[in-house]
Design a protein around this motif. Structure first.
Motif, PDB file in Angstrom:
ATOM      1  N   ALA A  38       0.842  -1.198   0.000  1.00  0.00           N
ATOM      2  CA  ALA A  38       0.000   0.000   0.000  1.00  0.00           C
ATOM      3  C   ALA A  38       0.880   1.251   0.000  1.00  0.00           C
ATOM      4  CB  ALA A  38      -0.930   0.000   1.197  1.00  0.00           C
ATOM      5  N   THR A  96       0.781   4.560  -2.454  1.00  0.00           N
ATOM      6  CA  THR A  96       0.429   5.906  -2.013  1.00  0.00           C
ATOM      7  C   THR A  96       0.826   6.096  -0.556  1.00  0.00           C
ATOM      8  OG1 THR A  96      -1.421   7.401  -1.521  1.00  0.00           O
ATOM      9  CG2 THR A  96      -1.930   5.064  -1.552  1.00  0.00           C
ATOM     10  N   PRO A 155      -3.122   5.910   1.941  1.00  0.00           N
ATOM     11  CA  PRO A 155      -4.210   5.102   1.394  1.00  0.00           C
ATOM     12  C   PRO A 155      -5.540   5.446   2.066  1.00  0.00           C
ATOM     13  CG  PRO A 155      -2.741   3.755   2.752  1.00  0.00           C
ATOM     14  CD  PRO A 155      -2.116   5.096   2.644  1.00  0.00           C
ATOM     15  N   PRO A 156      -6.635   5.509   1.314  1.00  0.00           N
ATOM     16  CA  PRO A 156      -7.944   5.743   1.941  1.00  0.00           C
ATOM     17  C   PRO A 156      -8.234   4.604   2.924  1.00  0.00           C
ATOM     18  CG  PRO A 156      -8.099   5.850  -0.469  1.00  0.00           C
ATOM     19  CD  PRO A 156      -6.739   5.333  -0.138  1.00  0.00           C
ATOM     20  N   ARG A 194     -10.862   3.112   3.935  1.00  0.00           N
ATOM     21  CA  ARG A 194     -11.758   2.057   3.447  1.00  0.00           C
ATOM     22  C   ARG A 194     -11.001   1.046   2.594  1.00  0.00           C
ATOM     23  NH1 ARG A 194     -14.361   0.389  -1.074  1.00  0.00           N
ATOM     24  NH2 ARG A 194     -16.524  -0.311  -0.875  1.00  0.00           N
ATOM     25  N   GLU A 195     -10.150   1.543   1.709  1.00  0.00           N
ATOM     26  CA  GLU A 195      -9.434   0.646   0.802  1.00  0.00           C
ATOM     27  C   GLU A 195      -8.328  -0.104   1.538  1.00  0.00           C
ATOM     28  OE1 GLU A 195     -10.719   0.032  -2.007  1.00  0.00           O
ATOM     29  OE2 GLU A 195     -12.148   1.682  -1.966  1.00  0.00           O
ATOM     30  N   LEU A 196      -7.745   0.530   2.543  1.00  0.00           N
ATOM     31  CA  LEU A 196      -6.731  -0.157   3.340  1.00  0.00           C
ATOM     32  C   LEU A 196      -7.364  -1.351   4.059  1.00  0.00           C
ATOM     33  CD1 LEU A 196      -3.744   0.056   3.947  1.00  0.00           C
ATOM     34  CD2 LEU A 196      -4.291   1.422   5.962  1.00  0.00           C
ATOM     35  N   MET A 246      -9.997  -2.991   3.028  1.00  0.00           N
ATOM     36  CA  MET A 246     -10.272  -3.977   1.985  1.00  0.00           C
ATOM     37  C   MET A 246      -9.004  -4.790   1.709  1.00  0.00           C
ATOM     38  SD  MET A 246     -12.944  -4.827   0.301  1.00  0.00           S
ATOM     39  CE  MET A 246     -14.171  -3.771  -0.455  1.00  0.00           C
ATOM     40  N   LEU A 247      -7.873  -4.092   1.640  1.00  0.00           N
ATOM     41  CA  LEU A 247      -6.592  -4.752   1.358  1.00  0.00           C
ATOM     42  C   LEU A 247      -6.204  -5.700   2.489  1.00  0.00           C
ATOM     43  CD1 LEU A 247      -4.008  -4.754  -0.508  1.00  0.00           C
ATOM     44  CD2 LEU A 247      -3.052  -3.137   1.127  1.00  0.00           C
ATOM     45  N   THR A 257      -7.798  -7.114   4.905  1.00  0.00           N
ATOM     46  CA  THR A 257      -8.652  -8.270   5.203  1.00  0.00           C
ATOM     47  C   THR A 257      -8.364  -9.456   4.286  1.00  0.00           C
ATOM     48  OG1 THR A 257     -10.354  -7.180   3.872  1.00  0.00           O
ATOM     49  CG2 THR A 257     -10.559  -7.007   6.256  1.00  0.00           C
ATOM     50  N   ALA A 258      -7.620  -9.226   3.208  1.00  0.00           N
ATOM     51  CA  ALA A 258      -7.205 -10.361   2.366  1.00  0.00           C
ATOM     52  C   ALA A 258      -6.285 -11.294   3.148  1.00  0.00           C
ATOM     53  CB  ALA A 258      -6.506  -9.860   1.105  1.00  0.00           C
ATOM     54  N   GLU A 309     -19.811  -1.792   4.938  1.00  0.00           N
ATOM     55  CA  GLU A 309     -18.442  -1.744   4.440  1.00  0.00           C
ATOM     56  C   GLU A 309     -17.573  -2.675   5.278  1.00  0.00           C
ATOM     57  OE1 GLU A 309     -17.629  -0.303   1.832  1.00  0.00           O
ATOM     58  OE2 GLU A 309     -18.796   1.522   1.520  1.00  0.00           O
ATOM     59  N   ILE A 310     -16.508  -3.206   4.632  1.00  0.00           N
ATOM     60  CA  ILE A 310     -15.575  -4.066   5.345  1.00  0.00           C
ATOM     61  C   ILE A 310     -14.702  -3.198   6.262  1.00  0.00           C
ATOM     62  CG2 ILE A 310     -13.660  -5.686   5.061  1.00  0.00           C
ATOM     63  CD1 ILE A 310     -16.458  -6.655   4.066  1.00  0.00           C
ATOM     64  N   ALA A 322      -8.866 -13.904  -2.479  1.00  0.00           N
ATOM     65  CA  ALA A 322      -8.028 -12.901  -1.801  1.00  0.00           C
ATOM     66  C   ALA A 322      -7.155 -12.160  -2.815  1.00  0.00           C
ATOM     67  CB  ALA A 322      -7.158 -13.571  -0.735  1.00  0.00           C
ATOM     68  N   ARG A 374      -8.935  -9.219  -4.316  1.00  0.00           N
ATOM     69  CA  ARG A 374      -9.210  -8.269  -3.235  1.00  0.00           C
ATOM     70  C   ARG A 374      -7.990  -7.362  -3.030  1.00  0.00           C
ATOM     71  NH1 ARG A 374     -12.990  -9.345   0.582  1.00  0.00           N
ATOM     72  NH2 ARG A 374     -12.984  -8.103   2.470  1.00  0.00           N
ATOM     73  N   ILE A 375      -6.812  -7.981  -3.064  1.00  0.00           N
ATOM     74  CA  ILE A 375      -5.574  -7.210  -2.882  1.00  0.00           C
ATOM     75  C   ILE A 375      -5.390  -6.245  -4.046  1.00  0.00           C
ATOM     76  CG2 ILE A 375      -3.050  -7.426  -2.879  1.00  0.00           C
ATOM     77  CD1 ILE A 375      -3.470 -10.070  -1.271  1.00  0.00           C
ATOM     78  N   ALA A 420      -7.960  -3.263  -4.117  1.00  0.00           N
ATOM     79  CA  ALA A 420      -7.726  -2.246  -3.093  1.00  0.00           C
ATOM     80  C   ALA A 420      -6.535  -1.379  -3.474  1.00  0.00           C
ATOM     81  CB  ALA A 420      -7.507  -2.903  -1.732  1.00  0.00           C
ATOM     82  N   LEU A 421      -5.485  -2.007  -4.000  1.00  0.00           N
ATOM     83  CA  LEU A 421      -4.295  -1.233  -4.380  1.00  0.00           C
ATOM     84  C   LEU A 421      -4.596  -0.308  -5.554  1.00  0.00           C
ATOM     85  CD1 LEU A 421      -1.596  -4.031  -3.980  1.00  0.00           C
ATOM     86  CD2 LEU A 421      -1.876  -2.022  -2.516  1.00  0.00           C
ATOM     87  N   MET A 440      -6.465   2.603  -4.212  1.00  0.00           N
ATOM     88  CA  MET A 440      -5.562   3.530  -3.518  1.00  0.00           C
ATOM     89  C   MET A 440      -4.796   4.411  -4.498  1.00  0.00           C
ATOM     90  SD  MET A 440      -3.866   1.056  -0.674  1.00  0.00           S
ATOM     91  CE  MET A 440      -4.917   0.155   0.464  1.00  0.00           C
ATOM     92  N   ASP A 493      -4.922   8.421  -4.886  1.00  0.00           N
ATOM     93  CA  ASP A 493      -3.686   9.211  -4.836  1.00  0.00           C
ATOM     94  C   ASP A 493      -3.636  10.238  -5.961  1.00  0.00           C
ATOM     95  OD1 ASP A 493      -1.126   9.497  -3.444  1.00  0.00           O
ATOM     96  OD2 ASP A 493      -0.229   8.892  -5.349  1.00  0.00           O
ATOM     97  N   SER A 498     -13.910   0.384  -4.107  1.00  0.00           N
ATOM     98  CA  SER A 498     -13.688  -0.974  -4.607  1.00  0.00           C
ATOM     99  C   SER A 498     -14.769  -1.895  -4.044  1.00  0.00           C
ATOM    100  CB  SER A 498     -12.300  -1.479  -4.209  1.00  0.00           C
ATOM    101  OG  SER A 498     -12.230  -1.737  -2.833  1.00  0.00           O
ATOM    102  N   GLN A 537     -20.127  -7.980  -3.386  1.00  0.00           N
ATOM    103  CA  GLN A 537     -20.652  -6.624  -3.187  1.00  0.00           C
ATOM    104  C   GLN A 537     -21.147  -6.007  -4.491  1.00  0.00           C
ATOM    105  OE1 GLN A 537     -17.225  -4.746  -1.365  1.00  0.00           O
ATOM    106  NE2 GLN A 537     -18.036  -5.000   0.700  1.00  0.00           N
ATOM    107  N   ARG A 571     -24.895  -1.419  -5.769  1.00  0.00           N
ATOM    108  CA  ARG A 571     -23.859  -0.620  -5.100  1.00  0.00           C
ATOM    109  C   ARG A 571     -22.929   0.042  -6.113  1.00  0.00           C
ATOM    110  NH1 ARG A 571     -21.667  -3.609   0.347  1.00  0.00           N
ATOM    111  NH2 ARG A 571     -20.684  -1.575   0.571  1.00  0.00           N
TER     112      ARG A 571
END
Lengths: 423, 423
Positions: free
Chosen positions: A54, A58, A61-62, A64-66, A68-69, A71-72, A145-146, B72, B75-76, B79-80, B83, B87, B94, B99, B120
């Protein structure tokens, strides 16, 4: 059938071989006649590796997206643990935090559990399956949201599941044998604590002991869930965290549970603060607005001739520069003279429920520090804890001296009841 | 606002630098005035790495848990990518397959999309966010389990999203410039095809062309979604897959779209099959029960004196040994003499909608192979395709010869209209 919840951390799940070992351990609990639900962390250093990815993308990282990342990570470990269990001939279902009904608020990166609705977990357990749940993660109540619970959150997931499932016990498997009277890397004579109250465990966790996550202990206390902290590498009994007295417990419990230390804090001193009502409030409101977590606070007696005082506080080193910058911005309006920042400090805490009724603990404590030549810079106490701030480089000596002074050093393996006097 | 759906494969998302490059590309489409929804695959080789981990744990992972594991990967990457877009100053959300409303059947590892309910996604697009969706994955309609669509499934995710969102176009970004008249690694003179019909693209994909996943082309044809296959490494136009005639398209389209080849198949010959009705059915029912995907089938004319015939078929090499073993079990009951297994074969296919109305194509085709000394072992044809099986080691020569014979070799960059006669 009794339900056992287990938790395995990343160091117990570092590679395929460890995952297979953990799977055998889980199936043993099933074979022993329990329904078994397991919360797992991400494998080894994989959360750090994801964070590193991440950061390559950047610097900010936002959140929310962090989430999401990150939790993988648990998704990978839970699926692999489930596969290893299936390979041993058991039926198994893995669930994400969301699927397991871990409902949180929507604070990404540090969400708090609001509710656990484990319908799918219960169904699977009733069908005889072993259940693996991704730790550290949930889904927000309002926005679906996750979310993640913050570092160490898998302990909290495990305890929350244990509460929701009405489990007999929540077993936290880790890479040490239990909770010790001090960090054995610093005090080789430290002993494993066999039984400790929630209150003491809370103070130890808040004072730097890393074995259990503070929030998980709070959760366990609220829902009255016994925690068993033990090693995933041995079959030995670990430490039971519970307020229930042990059966046949006739001897009075030791006064002192243990000595914790913490090197992660820094000290900020605001020098020359006008000694008027409201000035301290302005300073700490500034810190609160900057989301600085304040730990200890000390205000010296004002020097009457100047009408000025100094206020010192400690906070995580990671918050230190933010705190200093936030305070500089209000220097003129608050009217203080200067700011001193010091990140070469250590904190030592003595924790024990017996302190309440045994005078003399603080005298013994300060005498031990004095005899070792340790200078004390700040003091703070609670009902069952005394903490001091020292120079970082004398912290280890201080921990050993206090551990010895309270008779905690291992002799035959059981803590000696302290009988000092004259606090 | 027009909606554009884009898809980026793993090779376009190999590391942080590629992810940032892809993010810039995505924001350009947004800046150009589109709502943008993007399906992403897992980074680089990460799906293979996860599979490798699974194989270290067990030789036979439960399909449900394998899907949990593999999902997974996207998902990775999603999210990246999100991000990296944030940026650049854009707002982004995402979503996992679940979802995003990708509803599938419950065949783990090869689920088919039943429906897409992108509520969504639509909400987020209407709020002006760029949307990133995890490719390759969905959630089963009945059991709410996480599923995967099989290898290459992200192409299908992208097309399905494009259909559900009523997008203008589905752009498939890959590591080549588009669909070529042959694999440029074998035929350096191969040309990029600017425009190709769905039917031809389907035949090419089914015949070994790896640029687009077969199922995504089927999906696009059913929902009439134009696909634009292009490189994520350049700004060049790629290949448009559509049945709509190009504007100002007065010249007749080329007869031949391209030459595909496939090295992934094996040939099984069942020798000495009694030439009675029902024997072929028994053989292929055996293969169907063993879940073998049969491609070409050839039955030789029976030798009258013996009343026996040989049946040959091709199937993926990965299914080959399973097929042989399944057939051996029925050898006595079916009454054939022996089985021959051959995995040193190659398949060459010539595809072109113009074949229908232009006689002489097959004559030119076989003459080209004969002149190159290529021996033909099996032949199969469709309305718009001729395929032959050859020895694997002459396949490249055969592809080049056919490519040249049909005037597909690049001269100034546009395919020459073939004018042969006498098929």
């Amino acid at each position: 059938m009794p339900i056992v919840v287990q938790k395995y951390g990343g160091s117990s799940l570092a590679d395929a071989a460890s995952i297979k070992r953990v799977a055998r351990r889980i199936t043993e609990a099933k074979k022993a006649g329990n329904d078994v639900c397991v919360a797992v962390s991400a494998m080894g250093d994989s959360t750090d590796e994801l964070l590193d990815l991440a950061n390559q993308v950047t610097p900010q990282p936002p959140p929310r997206e962090l989430d999401m990342l990150l939790t993988a990570g648990e998704r990978i470990s839970m699926a692999l643990v489930a596969m290893a269990i299936a390979d041993l001939g058991y039926t198994v279902r893995s669930f994400t935090g969301s699927q397991a009904g871990v409902i949180t608020d929507s604070s990404h990166g540090r969400a708090r559990i609001i509710d656990v609705t484990p319908g799918r977990v219960t169904d699977a357990l009733e069908k005889g399956h072993i259940v693996i749940v991704a730790g550290f993660q949930g889904v927000s109540q309002d926005t679906k949201e996750i979310t993640t619970l913050g570092r160490g959150g898998t302990d909290t997931t495990a305890v929350a599941l244990a509460a929701a499932l009405n489990a007999e016990v929540c077993e936290i498997y880790t890479d040490v044998d239990g909770v010790f009277t001090a960090d054995p890397r610093i005090v080789p004579a430290a002993k494993k604590i066999h039984r400790i109250s929630n209150e003491e465990m809370l103070e130890l966790a808040a004072s730097g002991s890393k074995v259990l996550h503070l929030r998980s202990v709070e959760y366990a206390r609220r829902f009255n869930i016994p925690i068993h902290v033990r090693s995933s590498f041995s079959a030995k009994e670990g430490t039971i965290v519970t307020d229930k007295p042990a059966e046949g417990d006739t001897v009075e419990a030791p006064i002192i549970a243990g000595v914790a230390h913490d090197r992660s804090e820094a000290k900020i001193t605001v020098v020359g603060v006008p000694d008027h009502p409201g000035k301290a409030a302005e300073i700490f409101q500034t810190c609160a607005d900057a989301e600085i977590n304040i730990d200890m606070i000390v205000q010296n007696v004002s020097a009457t001739e100047t009408g000025l005082t100094d206020i010192s506080f400690t906070c995580p080193k990671t918050d230190g520069q933010t705190g200093v910058q936030a305070l500089r911005k209000v220097q003129a309006s608050v009217g203080f003279a200067s700011i001193q920042y010091d990140d070469q400090i250590g904190k030592l805490s003595l924790v024990g429920a017996g302190m309440r009724s045994h005078p003399g603990v603080s005298a013994t404590f300060f005498r031990a520090l004095a005899n070792t030549g340790v200078n004390i810079e700040m003091i703070s106490t609670s009902e069952i804890r005394i903490s001091v701030v020292t120079r970082a480089d004398v912290l280890d000596d201080a921990v050993r001296a206090v551990h010895t002074a309270f008779g905690l050093d291992s002799t035959e393996g059981e803590a000696v009841v302290y009988g000092g006097s004259g606090r």
